[in-house]
Scaffold this motif. Structure first.
Motif, PDB file in Angstrom:
ATOM      1  N   TRP A   9       0.830  -1.205   0.000  1.00 23.59           N
ATOM      2  CA  TRP A   9       0.000   0.000   0.000  1.00 23.59           C
ATOM      3  C   TRP A   9       0.866   1.257   0.000  1.00 23.59           C
ATOM      4  CZ3 TRP A   9      -4.718   0.224  -1.548  1.00 23.59           C
ATOM      5  CH2 TRP A   9      -5.576  -0.861  -1.381  1.00 23.59           C
ATOM      6  N   CYS A  10       1.986   1.181   0.688  1.00 23.94           N
ATOM      7  CA  CYS A  10       2.934   2.301   0.689  1.00 23.94           C
ATOM      8  C   CYS A  10       3.432   2.566  -0.723  1.00 23.94           C
ATOM      9  CB  CYS A  10       4.104   1.979   1.624  1.00 23.94           C
ATOM     10  SG  CYS A  10       5.455   3.188   1.605  1.00 23.94           S
ATOM     11  N   THR A 166      17.406   0.458  12.639  1.00 22.91           N
ATOM     12  CA  THR A 166      17.500  -0.244  13.919  1.00 22.91           C
ATOM     13  C   THR A 166      17.273  -1.744  13.774  1.00 22.91           C
ATOM     14  OG1 THR A 166      16.633   1.747  14.985  1.00 22.91           O
ATOM     15  CG2 THR A 166      16.671  -0.269  16.283  1.00 22.91           C
ATOM     16  N   GLY A 167      18.303  -2.496  13.976  1.00 26.07           N
ATOM     17  CA  GLY A 167      18.205  -3.953  14.000  1.00 26.07           C
ATOM     18  C   GLY A 167      17.801  -4.592  12.696  1.00 26.07           C
ATOM     19  N   ARG A 168      18.089  -3.945  11.570  1.00 27.08           N
ATOM     20  CA  ARG A 168      17.646  -4.463  10.277  1.00 27.08           C
ATOM     21  C   ARG A 168      18.805  -5.083   9.494  1.00 27.08           C
ATOM     22  NH1 ARG A 168      11.868  -3.786   9.594  1.00 27.08           N
ATOM     23  NH2 ARG A 168      11.370  -2.316  11.235  1.00 27.08           N
ATOM     24  N   LYS A 169      18.433  -5.721   8.393  1.00 29.23           N
ATOM     25  CA  LYS A 169      19.427  -6.242   7.473  1.00 29.23           C
ATOM     26  C   LYS A 169      20.056  -5.092   6.688  1.00 29.23           C
ATOM     27  CE  LYS A 169      17.171 -10.748   7.212  1.00 29.23           C
ATOM     28  NZ  LYS A 169      16.484 -11.767   6.377  1.00 29.23           N
ATOM     29  N   TRP A 170      21.177  -5.381   6.033  1.00 26.27           N
ATOM     30  CA  TRP A 170      22.008  -4.317   5.468  1.00 26.27           C
ATOM     31  C   TRP A 170      21.282  -3.464   4.438  1.00 26.27           C
ATOM     32  CZ3 TRP A 170      23.086  -3.745   0.343  1.00 26.27           C
ATOM     33  CH2 TRP A 170      22.851  -4.847  -0.496  1.00 26.27           C
ATOM     34  N   LEU A 171      20.402  -4.071   3.606  1.00 21.81           N
ATOM     35  CA  LEU A 171      19.709  -3.284   2.589  1.00 21.81           C
ATOM     36  C   LEU A 171      18.771  -2.267   3.221  1.00 21.81           C
ATOM     37  CD1 LEU A 171      19.288  -2.863  -0.432  1.00 21.81           C
ATOM     38  CD2 LEU A 171      17.422  -4.533  -0.343  1.00 21.81           C
ATOM     39  N   ALA A 172      18.071  -2.678   4.258  1.00 23.59           N
ATOM     40  CA  ALA A 172      17.187  -1.754   4.966  1.00 23.59           C
ATOM     41  C   ALA A 172      17.988  -0.621   5.599  1.00 23.59           C
ATOM     42  CB  ALA A 172      16.391  -2.501   6.032  1.00 23.59           C
ATOM     43  N   VAL A 173      19.159  -0.939   6.116  1.00 26.41           N
ATOM     44  CA  VAL A 173      20.012   0.078   6.730  1.00 26.41           C
ATOM     45  C   VAL A 173      20.434   1.123   5.697  1.00 26.41           C
ATOM     46  CG1 VAL A 173      22.224   0.505   7.866  1.00 26.41           C
ATOM     47  CG2 VAL A 173      20.821  -1.451   8.558  1.00 26.41           C
ATOM     48  N   VAL A 174      20.770   0.667   4.499  1.00 27.91           N
ATOM     49  CA  VAL A 174      21.172   1.601   3.440  1.00 27.91           C
ATOM     50  C   VAL A 174      20.045   2.588   3.139  1.00 27.91           C
ATOM     51  CG1 VAL A 174      21.747   1.801   0.988  1.00 27.91           C
ATOM     52  CG2 VAL A 174      22.840   0.037   2.391  1.00 27.91           C
ATOM     53  N   PHE A 175      18.843   2.059   2.930  1.00 25.66           N
ATOM     54  CA  PHE A 175      17.708   2.943   2.653  1.00 25.66           C
ATOM     55  C   PHE A 175      17.383   3.812   3.867  1.00 25.66           C
ATOM     56  CE2 PHE A 175      16.872  -0.126  -0.780  1.00 25.66           C
ATOM     57  CZ  PHE A 175      16.625   0.755  -1.825  1.00 25.66           C
ATOM     58  N   ALA A 205      15.018  11.406  -0.377  1.00 29.32           N
ATOM     59  CA  ALA A 205      14.553  10.508   0.678  1.00 29.32           C
ATOM     60  C   ALA A 205      13.284   9.778   0.253  1.00 29.32           C
ATOM     61  CB  ALA A 205      14.310  11.294   1.967  1.00 29.32           C
ATOM     62  N   TRP A 206      12.367  10.479  -0.393  1.00 30.64           N
ATOM     63  CA  TRP A 206      11.091   9.853  -0.755  1.00 30.64           C
ATOM     64  C   TRP A 206      11.246   8.902  -1.938  1.00 30.64           C
ATOM     65  CZ3 TRP A 206       7.049  14.406  -0.157  1.00 30.64           C
ATOM     66  CH2 TRP A 206       7.058  14.808   1.187  1.00 30.64           C
ATOM     67  N   VAL A 207      12.154   9.207  -2.846  1.00 24.87           N
ATOM     68  CA  VAL A 207      12.448   8.245  -3.916  1.00 24.87           C
ATOM     69  C   VAL A 207      13.022   6.968  -3.306  1.00 24.87           C
ATOM     70  CG1 VAL A 207      13.978   7.749  -5.868  1.00 24.87           C
ATOM     71  CG2 VAL A 207      12.722   9.911  -5.786  1.00 24.87           C
ATOM     72  N   ALA A 208      13.898   7.130  -2.311  1.00 28.51           N
ATOM     73  CA  ALA A 208      14.473   5.964  -1.630  1.00 28.51           C
ATOM     74  C   ALA A 208      13.382   5.142  -0.956  1.00 28.51           C
ATOM     75  CB  ALA A 208      15.510   6.417  -0.606  1.00 28.51           C
ATOM     76  N   LEU A 209      12.419   5.813  -0.320  1.00 23.90           N
ATOM     77  CA  LEU A 209      11.332   5.093   0.342  1.00 23.90           C
ATOM     78  C   LEU A 209      10.474   4.352  -0.678  1.00 23.90           C
ATOM     79  CD1 LEU A 209       9.733   4.337   2.856  1.00 23.90           C
ATOM     80  CD2 LEU A 209       8.466   6.492   2.631  1.00 23.90           C
ATOM     81  N   LEU A 210      10.205   4.978  -1.817  1.00 19.97           N
ATOM     82  CA  LEU A 210       9.405   4.322  -2.843  1.00 19.97           C
ATOM     83  C   LEU A 210      10.119   3.075  -3.374  1.00 19.97           C
ATOM     84  CD1 LEU A 210       6.953   4.168  -4.693  1.00 19.97           C
ATOM     85  CD2 LEU A 210       8.109   5.752  -6.252  1.00 19.97           C
TER      86      LEU A 210
END
Length: 228
Positions: A9-10, A166-175, A205-210
């Motif tokens: 949905w995001c 916080t406590g995430r895998k490396w790809l999540a940390v990058v974003f 930042a918002w492109v990264a979130l998308l």
């Protein structure tokens, strides 16, 4: 709602928000009649402080009439399209990042306040357009609505970034780092840097979130918490 559903949905809301952003650039006549630096006419209008600055931005006819009509079209797109879409996009991003807690609650609250402030801003701008160049009594609350909006958008964006780190895998940390950096840069830029730099920080930042939401929609494990 599961994390996967929230990410999907995001992503959907994000696509709508970016489509609306693109549509702003397609509005005919949306060209400033005075100097605005590196800002768009819409952002320049949001940051006017005095009736004299409004008069300078809108100039004289025929440019003035064309810009007024274009700004009104932009406000309708903003109020009924862009604001609901980006608010949903960011709040769903906050929901998708993980478990309940104070950080998520504060992030969602900040984003909701930002969306509400943006709607109030739109009403004020439309009122100014009806009787240019407006009055200082309208421009003073406009300053607050605009600055509250951008400040809380920056805080909410940074909050999503912290949750991804916080406590995430490396790809999540990058974003997450991109979102955190973009949010903090935007907050700093609201008062220190040129406004154009603040807008670029939000865009990055918002492109990264998308992109993160699109990836997580199909591979949510890449954004799950690490097992210790």
């Amino acid at each position: 709602m599961s994390n996967r559903a929230a990410w999907r949905w995001c992503a959907a809301a994000g696509v709508v928000a970016f489509l609306c952003s693109w549509l702003f650039g397609q509005i005919p006549g949306l060209v400033a009649c005075g100097p605005i630096g590196d800002l768009t006419p819409i952002i320049a209008f949001e940051f006017v402080r005095t009736p004299a600055e409004v008069a300078l931005l809108f100039g004289s006819d025929p440019c003035r009439s064309a810009l007024v009509a274009a700004q009104k079209t932009g406000l309708l797109l903003d109020e009924f399209g862009f604001i609901p879409a980006y608010t949903a996009f960011l709040i769903l991003g906050a929901l998708a990042t993980g478990k309940r807690g104070m950080l998520r609650t504060l992030t969602i609250a900040a984003l909701a306040i930002a969306g509400l402030s943006d709607e109030i801003e739109g009403v004020l701008l439309y009122t100014i357009l009806r009787d240019l160049p407006g009055t200082q009594a309208l421009l003073d609350p406009l300053w607050w609505a605009v600055h509250v909006k951008f400040a809380f958008l920056a805080l909410g964006t940074a909050g999503i970034g912290v949750a991804l780190i916080t406590g995430r895998k490396w790809l999540a940390v990058v974003f997450g780092l991109i979102l955190l950096g973009g949010g903090l840069y935007a907050l700093y830029g609201l008062t220190i840097f040129p406004i154009g730099g603040m807008m670029s920080a939000f865009a990055l930042a918002w492109v990264a979130l998308l992109i993160a939401a699109l990836i997580a929609s199909f591979a949510p494990r890449l954004f799950s918490r690490r097992s210790f």
